[in-house]
Structures are given as structure tokens and as C-alpha cells.
Scaffold this motif. Structure first.
Motif, PDB file in Angstrom:
ATOM      1  N   TYR A 131     -10.656   2.075   3.560  1.00  0.00           N
ATOM      2  CA  TYR A 131     -10.341   3.299   4.297  1.00  0.00           C
ATOM      3  C   TYR A 131     -11.516   4.279   4.253  1.00  0.00           C
ATOM      4  O   TYR A 131     -11.906   4.862   5.281  1.00  0.00           O
ATOM      5  N   LEU A 151      -2.045   5.874   5.298  1.00  0.00           N
ATOM      6  CA  LEU A 151      -3.447   6.192   5.603  1.00  0.00           C
ATOM      7  C   LEU A 151      -3.730   6.106   7.100  1.00  0.00           C
ATOM      8  O   LEU A 151      -4.497   6.915   7.638  1.00  0.00           O
ATOM      9  N   PRO A 196      -1.210   1.464   3.352  1.00  0.00           N
ATOM     10  CA  PRO A 196      -1.910   1.356   4.642  1.00  0.00           C
ATOM     11  C   PRO A 196      -1.196   2.112   5.764  1.00  0.00           C
ATOM     12  O   PRO A 196      -1.844   2.736   6.606  1.00  0.00           O
ATOM     13  N   LEU A 227      -6.654  -2.464   7.199  1.00  0.00           N
ATOM     14  CA  LEU A 227      -6.110  -2.016   5.922  1.00  0.00           C
ATOM     15  C   LEU A 227      -4.896  -2.857   5.525  1.00  0.00           C
ATOM     16  O   LEU A 227      -4.699  -3.167   4.346  1.00  0.00           O
TER      17      LEU A 227
END
Length: 541
Positions: free
Chosen positions: A436, A371, A368, A423
């Protein structure tokens, strides 16, 4: 037989396709060599999808690519057309014929002197006790002129099919035009040879799911590919045919004839391959498919030379090794036909590719965290010469993230700490990836796969990770196939460039077997294909 695997037969058509294919098979071979390592995750990818078992006349078991490749005279360097695993043809002939023999020996192609150490079986014993292939010395990669210089995989005698009527080197006798390529597979000699090889591989399959074609788009092999795809569609209806249209690095305005031929071959190839394939994806590190040169794409974490086919093909092979994961899985694979159907609804049979190579995950970071660093931007570098994906619309996508350790999949927050994002609140890596993609492209049909298995980049993979020490042998990769509105502008731009051509100046291209009516029909089909990507709705809207 492949023991229950859903087999795929690969066709490599052209010399740049040979470069991409050599890296691809080297990566598969490196993955096979690591499969018995106790430190490796359990096998997620099924090698039997791409490989076949066999036995030599001496009883030796073999495991070779299920592959047919076509290239031109002079492209093999010192590699034997029949490969090195099976019995020598001259020896067989000597045994079969009891009469007098006369030998006419053709001069052998010299081996690349820079690569002899690398190609030797000696290798290097590393400090961890593993025997590894020598890497190609820095500065010597430019000496690699043909793909056979760095292919480390043994091929079956039925794999290599040489087109002897055209030359790989020199200015004369080149396979330059789409019409020439089409005519090659209209000749009984080459058509029968291809059909015989197809039957040999197909008949030993338990469950053939389809064919993947790696095909040069920029030269006459676009015509070879179009004719091969038509033959496959006619003979093996219902099987998946996924075509990867390959274009080498940047080009220059000064090469007028080469650029016009490249434009015409690419346009004819895309349209004809789309007609006979389940899915078509152009692959290039160039910035444009049209006449106007654009700079090659850049990668934040790679240092590559866009003028070297050895570099460009390695990057494209790495992306290809990732985006083809869905139909090569051991567990719950997505068939080629199903993947193509998901991405190509409403006539959208051309897709784009993109990748992050390597995927950045700093020490101590979770998936997470990484991303979230991308923000709302499309994260991957475009690999289909269709321009930047930002601001374009995605209709459907297939995404693969591989090589992230399971311990890094989820956020390890201290109990009681509020998650910094949605996330970070997810409990599995698969849920994080799906969430995502939903945030990035709301309402878009997305298929996603998360694998522990990284992508192999051991030698002879080029030195693209210059800041890394010790040498990198595997990397995480984030790859995607996308049905994108960027194809509307790309295909329309191709059509506009074609309408500006004075075909009378390029009579040599037309003389190779293309009529003026064919060009008019090509323009109409390009424009119709472009309209499929204009506005429109995603599958789930």
C-alpha cells in the motif's frame, strides 16, 4: 535496571507538554494493566524502555516513568512535587533534625471538585468483573485546568522540577519569551538541578538509546527546550534526541502580543531545537504555524473541542503513542538514532506527523478493503500545522498501523475468486501495508510496522467517540512520520511573517535576551532549512 531494554529518558517541558504527557503516561499505565490479560496479544511493546524499577525506603517495589518534567509555580494543583510513593520530605527532616521545629504551612491548592470521585481509588466494578477507573462526567471536562488534575500515574521524586521564578497563573511573572526560557537553564540553580536528575536516571540505564523531549513551542519553554537539547547533545553525544514541539489549539487575531510571541517562540524554538536534536516534529491540531489563523484539523471519526487542552492533548498523545512504536518494540526495535537517520537525510531534520484516529475497519472488512477505500489520497489527518499533505512530496516515511485483529489482516476470498486489487492478493498483513505504501509513494524509503496491540483510550481519556456504545477502551490507529515537501512552504511562510514584524514594537521580547542579530540569523537559518525541502529527490531515487 531495565533488563536489556534500550532505555529512553523522557523530558516534558511546559504546561501543554504536561497535558500531552499526562495522557501519554495514562495510556502506558492502561497498557501495563492489560498486559496480564489472557485475551491480550503477547507483549509487542517493551514498557522497560520508558519505565524504571525502584524501591522505596520501606522496601516497596515501584515501577515509575523514566521522566523529568519542568513546569511553573502553581501548575501542580494538589499534586505533591515529590510524588506520593516515597517517604515524605517533612518526615525525613523531622527524623534527621533533633532540635526544635517550627512549621510554616503554605495553603494547599484545592482539588478539582469534579474530579475527586474520578481520582479516588474506588473505581467501578464492570459487568465483566474488571475494576475500571471512573470516567469524567460529560460537561465537566472543561473544568480541567491543569494536567495534574487527571494524571493517574505515580511519579518518582526526581521527576518534577518546578521553576519557581515564574508563575503558571496570572498576568505577571509569566514565562513568555524564548530568551527567558534560555536564561532559566543558564542559571546555575536550574542547570545543576537538571544535570543532577539526568545523571540519576542515566547512570542506572544498561543501554540508553536516547531522549525524547516533549516541549511547548509557543511560549518561553521553547527556550528551555532549546537549552536542554543543547545540554543533552554536549553531554550524551551519540544518543538519539527526538523532540516533539507542541502547540495548543486555535488562536485568534485579536490577541496581538500573544500571537507575535507565539510566532517568534515557535521560529526560534524550531531552529534551535533542530540544531541540537536528531529529529524534530511539530505537533498541533492547528492549521498553521504562522500569523494567519487557520481552522483546526478535523477527524472523520472524532468529536473534539479544539479550545480544550484536555481534548487536543489526548489526540496528540494517541498519535505520539503510535509513531514512537519503532523504538519501543520488544522484538527487532528500530533505535532512535536509526529512525532519525532514515528520516532526516540531507539536512531534513524536521518531519511532519499524521494519523487516522481511529482507523476505520467495518465489521466483515479486511485490511485491504479498508485501505482501498482511501483511494489515492493521503489517508491521515495532518498533525504538524503544515497544511494538507495532498499534492506534496514525501522523501521518507515511518508508518505504524496498530490494533487490527490478525484475522482481518488478509482478504478471505472464496477459492477461485479473482482478487479485486493487488492488496487482496498479498498473503500477510505486513506485505499488504508495504505494498500500500509503495502504491501511495512510489520510490520513497518507507519503514512500516504492523502491531496487534491497540492504543488504550480508557478513562480518563476524554469522550471523543460520541456515537460509540458501550464506552471505547482501545482503538486501532494508523500513524506516520514523514519528511515532506510541505515543510518548504511552512518554513518559508514563517520566515515571511517574521520579516514583516517591526521589532521595535516588541521590545519586551527582545529585552528577554534576544538581539537583533539573533533575529537576522534566525531568518537565514529558517530559509536554509526550508531549501532542504524544495523539490529534491527521495533517498532511493
Amino acid at each position: 535496571m531495565a533488563g536489556g531494554a534500550r532505555e529512553v529518558l523522557t523530558l516534558q517541558l511546559g504546561h501543554f507538554a504536561g497535558f500531552v504527557g499526562a495522557h501519554w503516561w495514562n495510556q502506558q499505565d492502561a497498557a501495563l494493566g492489560r498486559a496480564t490479560d489472557s485475551k491480550e496479544p503477547p507483549g509487542e511493546l517493551c514498557p522497560d524502555v520508558l519505565y524504571r524499577t525502584g524501591r522505596t525506603l520501606h522496601g516497596q517495589e515501584t515501577y515509575t516513568p523514566r521522566l523529568i518534567l519542568m513546569d511553573l509555580k502553581g501548575s501542580l494543583s494538589s499534586l505533591k512535587e515529590e510524588g506520593g510513593l516515597y517517604r515524605d520530605k517533612q518526615l525525613d527532616a523531622a527524623i534527621a533534625w533533633q532540635g526544635k521545629l517550627t512549621t510554616h504551612k503554605e495553603e494547599l491548592y484545592p482539588k478539582n471538585p469534579y474530579l475527586q470521585d474520578f481520582l479516588s481509588a474506588e473505581g467501578v466494578l464492570s459487568s465483566d468483573g474488571v475494576w475500571r477507573v471512573k470516567s469524567i462526567p460529560n460537561g465537566k471536562e472543561a473544568s480541567i485546568r491543569v494536567w495534574s488534575d487527571f494524571l493517574r500515574v505515580h511519579l518518582h521524586p526526581r521527576s518534577i522540577c518546578m521553576i519557581q521564578k515564574y508563575n503558571h497563573d496570572g498576568e505577571a511573572g509569566r514565562l513568555e519569551a524564548f530568551g527567558q526560557g534560555e536564561s532559566v537553564l543558564k542559571e546555575p540553580k536550574y542547570q545543576e538541578e537538571l544535570e543532577d536528575r539526568l545523571h540519576f536516571y542515566v547512570e542506572e540505564c544498561d543501554y540508553l538509546q536516547g531522549f525524547q523531549i516533549l516541549c511547548d513551542l509557543h511560549d518561553g519553554f521553547s527556550g528551555v527546550g532549546a537549552k536542554a537539547a543543547e545540554l543533552l547533545q554536549d553531554e550524551y553525544s551519540g544518543r538519539g534526541i527526538i523532540t516533539w514541539g507542541l502547540l495548543p489549539g486555535p488562536y485568534h487575531r485579536g490577541e496581538a502580543q500573544r500571537n507575535i510571541y507565539r510566532l517568534l517562540n515557535t521560529a526560534f524554538g524550531l531552529v534551535h531545537l533542530t540544531a541540537h536534536s536528531s529529529l524534530v516534529c511539530p505537533l498541533s491540531l492547528g492549521g498553521s504555524l504562522g500569523l494567519r489563523p487557520e481552522p483546526p484539523v478535523s477527524f472523520p471519526y472524532l468529536h473534539y473541542d479544539a479550545t480544550l487542552p484536555f481534548h487536543c492533548s489526548a489526540i496528540l498523545a494517541t498519535a505520539l503513542d503510535t509513531v514512537t512504536v519503532p523504538y519501543r518494540l520488544c522484538s527487532s526495535p528500530v533505535s532512535m538514532v536509526h529512525l532519525a537517520d532514515m528520516l532526516s537525510f540531507c539536512g531534513k531534520k524536521v518531519v511532519t506527523a499524521g494519523a487516522i484516529i481511529p482507523f476505520p475497519l467495518a465489521p466483515g472488512q479486511s485490511l485491504p478493503d479498508s485501505l482501498m477505500q482511501f483511494g489515492g489520497a493521503t489517508p491521515w489527518t495532518p498533525l504538524s500545522a503544515c497544511g494538507e499533505p495532498s499534492g506534496t512530496r514525501c522523501f521518507a516515511q515511518s508508518v505504524v498501523l496498530r490494533g487490527i485483529d490478525r484475522a482481518c489482516h488478509t482478504s478471505q476470498l472464496t477459492p477461485g475468486t479473482p482478487p479485486p486489487s493487488a492488496l487482496h492478493a498479498c498473503t500477510t498483513g505486513e506485505e499488504i501495508l508495504a505494498q500500500y505504501l509503495q502504491q501511495q509513494q512510489p520510490g520513497v524509503m518507507s519503514s512500516s510496522h504492523l502491531l496487534l496491540t491497540p492504543c488504550r483510550v480508557a478513562p480518563p481519556y476524554p469522550h471523543l467517540f460520541s456515537s460509540c456504545s458501550p464506552p471505547v477502551e482501545s482503538i486501532p490507529v494508523f500513524g506516520a512520520l514523514c519528511s515532506s515537501s510541505s515543510l518548504h512552504q511552512t518554513l518559508e511562510a514563517l520566515a515571511r511573517d517574521l520579516t514583516k514584524l517591526d521589532l521595535r514594537r516588541w521590545a519586551s521580547f527582545m529585552d528577554a535576551g534576544v538581539e537583533h542579530d539573533d533575529v537576522a540569523e534566525l531568518l537565514q537559518e529558517l530559509q536554509s532549512l526550508a531549501q532542504c525541502y524544495q523539490g529534491g529527490d527521495s533517498l532511493v531515487d
